[in-house]
Write an enzyme that holds these catalytic residues in place. Structure first.
Site, PDB file in Angstrom:
ATOM      1  N   HIS A   1     -15.268 -16.833 -10.491  1.00 53.64           N
ATOM      2  CA  HIS A   1     -14.080 -17.796  -9.656  1.00 53.64           C
ATOM      3  C   HIS A   1     -14.359 -17.959  -7.850  1.00 53.64           C
ATOM      4  CE1 HIS A   1     -12.313 -18.084 -13.418  1.00 53.64           C
ATOM      5  NE2 HIS A   1     -12.703 -17.390 -13.418  1.00 53.64           N
TER       6      HIS A   1
ATOM      7  N   ASN B   1       6.709  11.926  17.547  1.00 53.28           N
ATOM      8  CA  ASN B   1       6.581  11.703  16.414  1.00 53.28           C
ATOM      9  C   ASN B   1       7.652   9.920  15.297  1.00 53.28           C
ATOM     10  OD1 ASN B   1       4.958  10.012  14.399  1.00 53.28           O
ATOM     11  ND2 ASN B   1       5.546  12.247  12.803  1.00 53.28           N
ATOM     12  N   GLY B   2       7.193   8.735  15.379  1.00 54.28           N
ATOM     13  CA  GLY B   2       7.807   8.105  14.984  1.00 54.28           C
ATOM     14  C   GLY B   2       8.631   6.787  15.347  1.00 54.28           C
TER      15      GLY B   2
ATOM     16  N   GLU C   1     -11.798   1.278  -4.131  1.00 53.47           N
ATOM     17  CA  GLU C   1     -11.621   2.268  -3.793  1.00 53.47           C
ATOM     18  C   GLU C   1     -12.950   2.814  -2.730  1.00 53.47           C
ATOM     19  OE1 GLU C   1      -9.645   4.319  -2.678  1.00 53.47           O
ATOM     20  OE2 GLU C   1     -10.844   6.590  -2.637  1.00 53.47           O
TER      21      GLU C   1
ATOM     22  N   GLU D   1     -13.527   1.545   5.486  1.00 50.36           N
ATOM     23  CA  GLU D   1     -12.571   2.424   6.439  1.00 50.36           C
ATOM     24  C   GLU D   1     -13.573   3.038   7.593  1.00 50.36           C
ATOM     25  OE1 GLU D   1      -9.711   4.970   5.229  1.00 50.36           O
ATOM     26  OE2 GLU D   1     -10.348   5.137   3.269  1.00 50.36           O
TER      27      GLU D   1
ATOM     28  N   CYS E   1       0.665  10.249  14.598  1.00 51.78           N
ATOM     29  CA  CYS E   1       0.964  11.184  15.760  1.00 51.78           C
ATOM     30  C   CYS E   1       1.658  12.905  15.384  1.00 51.78           C
ATOM     31  CB  CYS E   1       2.538  10.635  16.706  1.00 51.78           C
ATOM     32  SG  CYS E   1       2.366   8.934  17.576  1.00 51.78           S
TER      33      CYS E   1
ATOM     34  N   LYS F   1     -13.617   2.677   0.828  1.00 47.29           N
ATOM     35  CA  LYS F   1     -14.234   3.982   1.196  1.00 47.29           C
ATOM     36  C   LYS F   1     -15.425   3.667   2.514  1.00 47.29           C
ATOM     37  CE  LYS F   1     -12.033   6.614   0.682  1.00 47.29           C
ATOM     38  NZ  LYS F   1     -10.816   6.843  -0.389  1.00 47.29           N
TER      39      LYS F   1
ATOM     40  N   LYS G   1      -4.227   9.561   9.473  1.00 51.40           N
ATOM     41  CA  LYS G   1      -3.764  10.167   7.993  1.00 51.40           C
ATOM     42  C   LYS G   1      -2.921   9.946   7.501  1.00 51.40           C
ATOM     43  CE  LYS G   1      -5.697  12.293   4.575  1.00 51.40           C
ATOM     44  NZ  LYS G   1      -6.938  11.967   4.248  1.00 51.40           N
TER      45      LYS G   1
ATOM     46  N   ARG H   1      -3.963  13.443  12.488  1.00 49.42           N
ATOM     47  CA  ARG H   1      -2.356  12.031  12.790  1.00 49.42           C
ATOM     48  C   ARG H   1      -2.809  11.385  13.589  1.00 49.42           C
ATOM     49  NH1 ARG H   1       1.941  14.811   9.875  1.00 49.42           N
ATOM     50  NH2 ARG H   1       2.864  13.288  10.668  1.00 49.42           N
TER      51      ARG H   1
ATOM     52  N   TRP I   1      -0.820   7.861  17.719  1.00 49.78           N
ATOM     53  CA  TRP I   1      -1.666   6.459  17.040  1.00 49.78           C
ATOM     54  C   TRP I   1      -0.315   6.056  18.014  1.00 49.78           C
ATOM     55  CZ3 TRP I   1       0.479   3.144  13.784  1.00 49.78           C
ATOM     56  CH2 TRP I   1      -0.523   2.060  13.265  1.00 49.78           C
TER      57      TRP I   1
HETATM   58  O1  M6R Z   1      -0.572   9.924   2.031  1.00 48.58           O
HETATM   59  P1  M6R Z   1      -0.799   8.495   1.335  1.00 48.58           P
HETATM   60  O2  M6R Z   1      -1.129   8.871   0.110  1.00 48.58           O
HETATM   61  O3  M6R Z   1       0.739   8.010   1.161  1.00 48.58           O
HETATM   62  O4  M6R Z   1      -1.517   7.943   2.471  1.00 48.58           O
HETATM   63  C1  M6R Z   1      -1.524   6.285   1.513  1.00 48.58           C
HETATM   64  C2  M6R Z   1      -3.031   5.748   2.421  1.00 48.58           C
HETATM   65  O5  M6R Z   1      -2.359   5.027   4.178  1.00 48.58           O
HETATM   66  C3  M6R Z   1      -4.589   6.598   2.534  1.00 48.58           C
HETATM   67  O6  M6R Z   1      -4.380   5.834   1.133  1.00 48.58           O
HETATM   68  C4  M6R Z   1      -5.234   5.932   3.072  1.00 48.58           C
HETATM   69  O7  M6R Z   1      -5.622   3.855   2.521  1.00 48.58           O
HETATM   70  C5  M6R Z   1      -6.529   6.279   3.400  1.00 48.58           C
HETATM   71  N1  M6R Z   1      -7.255   5.870   4.758  1.00 48.58           N
HETATM   72  C6  M6R Z   1      -7.405   5.777   2.984  1.00 48.58           C
HETATM   73  O8  M6R Z   1      -9.085   6.733   2.067  1.00 48.58           O
END
Ligand code: M6R
Length: 615
Positions: free
Chosen positions: A511, A101-102, A488, A495, A2, A492, A610, A27, A75
Site C-alpha cells: 500500500h 534534572n527536570g 523494534e 538509533e 540528565c 535498533k 537512556k 542519562r 541532556w
Molecule cells: O525506560 P523506558 O522503557 O520507559 O524507555 C522508553 C524509550 O525511551 C526506550 O525504549 C527507547 O526507545 C530506547 N532507546 C529504545 O532502544
C-alpha cells in the site's frame, strides 16, 4: 535525562563525583560539570561541553579539593549544549551552586520577575532561574539555605531533582525532588546523592529513595533530615538495601555495554523467569496478578501505555492478552494517551511498561489513568523507580541494569513478562486452556537455551553487516507477533547507526512502501514458520520480483524461504508467541555490527538519553 550526583563526607568529593558522572552518563552526555566546596569556603565550579571525559581532561592541574560537591551530566532541554548552559549553574553573587534534572515550566515568568529585581542571566537555562530565585528568596527573607530552597520550590511549576550547595555553608547539602528521581546513599560519616543508585553502590548498599515533594537536609556527619515540601513536616527515613553489584555496572570483557547486554540475554531471561513458572512448567504465577485476582477476573479492557521499545513490547503483549485473556486490548503511546482525553473506567487495567521506570510521559499516563479509576499495573526493570512506586501493582522484569541506550535485554525481558502476564491472567479468567499454558510455559523455560543457540549467529551476522553497512535505507517487515519485532529491529538500527529504517506490517508494504524497493534498499523480513508463513512467503516474492534484496529471519530448514531470500538467519523453532524473543536477537546483532562498522558510539548514540524524564 540528565544525571546528578553529590557527595558530602570525609573523602575527596571529586573522585566520587567523576566516577558517579561516568555511571550516569547514559542519562545524557551533552555537557558535564562539577562544583566543589572547600572547608575554607572556596567554591570552584568547572564545566565542559560534551562527555565527562572532556570535563576530566579540562581539569588537569586545577584545584579539585573539597569534601562537599555536586556534579551533573546533561541532556539539553533549555539552551544548546555549551559551557554556559552546562550545570552546575551558579547564582549572581556566586554563593550558590545547583545541579538539576527536570524542567521548570514557569521559568519565563520567574525570570521576568527576577530581572525586575536586578538579576542578570548568563545562560539560557531554566536551572539558572531556579538558583537565582533561591538566592533572591534567601536575601529577601534573610533565611537559611533550607528555607530559601523550600520557599523557591513552592513557586516552581515543573519537574526537578536538585542538589544545592552554598559557599559559606560547607557542612550542608540540600536536595529535593518532584517527578525526577533522587536516591540518597548512607555511608559511614558520608552521604551520597544521585539520580539512581549506580554511582552509590560501590560505597554503600543502604539507600533512601526520596519521594515526590520531599526536601532533605544532609549534613556532614551523615545526619539526614527529610521533610515535606508542602507542610515542612518531617518524613520517616525509609532505608532500603540495594540489590545491585558493581560488576553489573561494568562491561565485563565486552567492547561495549550493548554487546554485553545482547550476550547476557540467556542469563537475564533466567533471572526474569525465576520462580514464576511452577508445578514443573505447568503454570505461571506472577504475585502482582495473583494478589489482584479480582481485578483481572472482572477486567473489561486492558490498555498498554509505553514509549519506544517498551511500546513495541506492548504490541506483542496486546496480541497475547487478546488471545489468552479474551479481552479487548489497546496500545497507546504514553505521550498521546496523556493528552488524548481517553475514556477510562474502573473496569480497565492500564499496564505501563518502562525499562527505566522514570519515563515522564509514561508516568503522566499512569497518573491520568489512576485519576480516572483504572487499576494500574507496572512492568519495569529498575527496582524502586518512580513507575513501580506509582502503580497499584506490577512485575519487575529483573534483567539487571541496562546501560546501553538501545534497549536489548530489557525488550526481551518485557516480552517474556508480558507473555507470563497473559498466561497467568488467562488462567484466572479461565480463558486459556491448561495445555496451552503448559506448552508456552515449558517453552519459556527453554528460552535461555534457545537464546544461547541464536547467539551462535554472531559471526554470521557480523559478516552480513559488512555487506550492508553503507545502505542508506532499510525496510523491516513482519506479520502477526512479528510486526512489532520488525518495528523494534528498525528502531535498533536507526538509533545506533543513524541509518533510516522503517518497520512495517509485511502486507501493508504493497500500500505504499513497495515503491521504495530497489537494489539499494535491503529488506529484513521476519518469517518464522508460524500461522502466517504462507502469507509472508508471498510478501517476500513481492519484494524479490521488484529487484529487492531480502535478509530473512527463518526457522532452520525452511526451504521455501531459503529459495527466495538472498540471506537467511536461522532461529530455533518455538511457539508462535515466543518468536519475537528469538527473532529480535539477530536484529540486535545486525544493528550493532552495522553501527560499529560505521564507527558509531553504540552505547551513547547522538541526541539520545537512556531515561527520558522530560516531555
Ligand atoms: O525506560 P523506558 O522503557 O520507559 O524507555 C522508553 C524509550 O525511551 C526506550 O525504549 C527507547 O526507545 C530506547 N532507546 C529504545 O532502544
Amino acid at each position: 535525562m540528565c544525571g546528578i550526583v553529590g557527595y558530602i563526607g570525609k573523602h575527596k568529593a571529586y573522585d566520587v563525583l567523576v566516577k558517579g558522572l561516568h555511571r550516569l552518563e547514559y542519562r545524557g552526555y551533552d555537557s558535564a560539570g562539577i562544583a566543589l566546596l572547600k572547608d575554607d569556603g572556596t567554591l570552584n565550579v568547572y564545566k565542559a561541553k560534551g562527555k565527562v571525559a572532556n570535563l576530566e581532561a579540562s581539569l588537569s592541574g586545577k584545584d579539585v579539593e573539597g569534601t562537599l560537591g555536586i556534579a551533573h551530566t546533561r541532556w539539553a532541554t533549555h539552551g544548546e549544549p555549551n559551557d554556559m548552559n552546562a550545570h552546575p549553574q551558579v547564582s549572581q553573587s556566586r554563593s550558590l551552586a545547583i545541579v538539576h534534572n527536570g524542567t521548570i515550566e514557569n521559568y519565563n515568568v520567574l525570570k521576568e520577575a527576577l530581572v525586575q529585581h536586578g538579576y542578570t542571566f548568563t545562560s539560557e537555562t531554566d536551572t539558572e532561574v531556579l538558583v537565582q530565585l533561591i538566592e533572591y528568596v534567601k536575601q529577601e527573607n534573610r533565611c537559611s539555605l533550607f528555607d530559601a530552597v523550600r520557599e523557591a520550590l513552592l513557586q516552581v511549576v515543573g519537574a526537578y531533582a536538585i542538589a544545592v550547595v552554598e559557599k559559606d555553608n560547607p557542612d550542608t547539602l540540600i536536595v529535593a525532588r518532584k517527578s525526577s528521581p533522587l536516591v540518597i546513599g548512607i555511608g559511614q560519616d558520608e552521604t551520597f546523592i544521585a539520580s539512581d543508585a549506580t554511582p552509590i553502590v560501590e560505597y554503600t548498599n543502604q539507600v533512601i529513595y526520596l519521594k515526590d515533594d520531599e526536601i532533605a537536609v544532609i549534613s556532614r556527619k551523615a545526619a539526614i533530615q527529610i521533610l515535606s515540601l508542602e507542610n515542612n513536616l518531617p518524613s520517616q527515613l525509609n532505608i532500603q538495601t540495594l540489590r545491585l553489584s558493581v560488576e553489573q555496572l561494568e562491561k565485563g570483557g565486552y567492547d561495549t555495554f550493548m554487546q554485553k547486554e545482547i550476550f547476557e540475554q540467556p542469563s537475564t531471561l533466567c533471572d526474569c523467569l525465576r520462580g514464576r513458572i511452577v508445578d514443573g512448567g505447568e503454570r505461571v504465577v506472577l504475585s502482582g496478578v495473583i494478589e489482584n485476582k479480582e481485578r483481572f477476573l472482572h477486567a473489561e479492557r486492558i490498555i498498554f501505555v509505553a514509549c519506544g521499545s517498551s511500546w513495541h513490547a506492548a504490541l506483542i503483549g496486546k496480541r497475547a492478552m487478546q488471545e489468552m485473556c479474551q479481552l479487548p486490548v489497546e496500545v497507546e503511546y504514553a505521550s498521546e494517551f496523556r493528552y488524548g482525553n481517553p475514556y477510562i473506567t474502573d473496569k480497565d487495567i492500564v499496564i505501563a511498561i518502562s525499562q527505566s521506570g522514570e519515563t515522564a510521559d509514561t508516568l503522566a499516563a499512569i497518573q491520568l489513568a489512576k485519576s480516572k479509576g483504572a487499576f494500574v499495573y507496572g512492568v519495569c526493570n529498575v527496582v524502586g523507580a518512580s513507575i513501580p512506586r506509582n502503580t497499584d501493582s506490577g512485575t519487575y522484569i529483573h534483567v539487571g541494569p541496562e546501560i546501553g541506550v538501545a534497549s536489548t535485554k530489557a525488550f526481551t525481558g518485557q516480552v517474556t513478562v508480558l507473555l507470563m502476564l497473559a498466561l497467568c491472567a488467562g488462567e484466572i479468567r479461565g480463558t486459556v486452556r491448561p495445555d496451552t499454558i503448559k506448552e508456552i510455559a515449558s517453552a519459556l523455560l527453554r528460552m535461555p537455551d534457545m537464546l544461547t543457540e541464536v547467539l551462535k549467529l554472531d559471526p554470521v551476522v557480523s559478516e552480513l553487516a559488512k555487506i550492508f553497512t553503507y545502505a542508506h535505507n532499510f525496510l523491516y517487515l513482519g506479520r502477526g507477533y512479528n510486526y512489532p519485532t520488525a518495528l523494534e529491529g528498525a528502531l535498533k538500527l536507526k538509533e545506533i547507526s543513524y541509518i533510516h529504517a522503517e518497520g512495517y506490517p509485511a502486507a501493508e508494504m504493497k500500500h505504499g512502501p513497495i515503491a521504495l524497493i530497489d537494489q539499494e534498499m535491503p529488506t529484513v523480513i521476519i518469517a518464522p514458520k508460524d500461522s502466517l508463513h504462507d502469507k509472508i512467503v508471498s510478501n517476500i516474492q513481492q519484494v524479490k520480483s521488484r529487484g529487492g534484496l531480502v535478509i530473512a529471519i527463518t526457522n532452520k530448514g525452511d526451504s521455501a524461504i531459503a529459495r527466495l531470500a538472498n540471506y537467511c538467519l536461522e532461529i530455533p523453532d518455538v511457539p508462535e508467541c515466543l518468536t519475537p524473543i528469538v527473532a529480535s536477537v539477530p536484529l540486535q546483532l545486525l544493528a550493532y555490527y552495522i553501527a560499529i562498522n560505521k564507527g558509531r558510539n553504540v552505547d551513547q548514540p547522538r541526541n539520545l538519553a537512556k531515561s527520558v524524564t522530560v516531555e
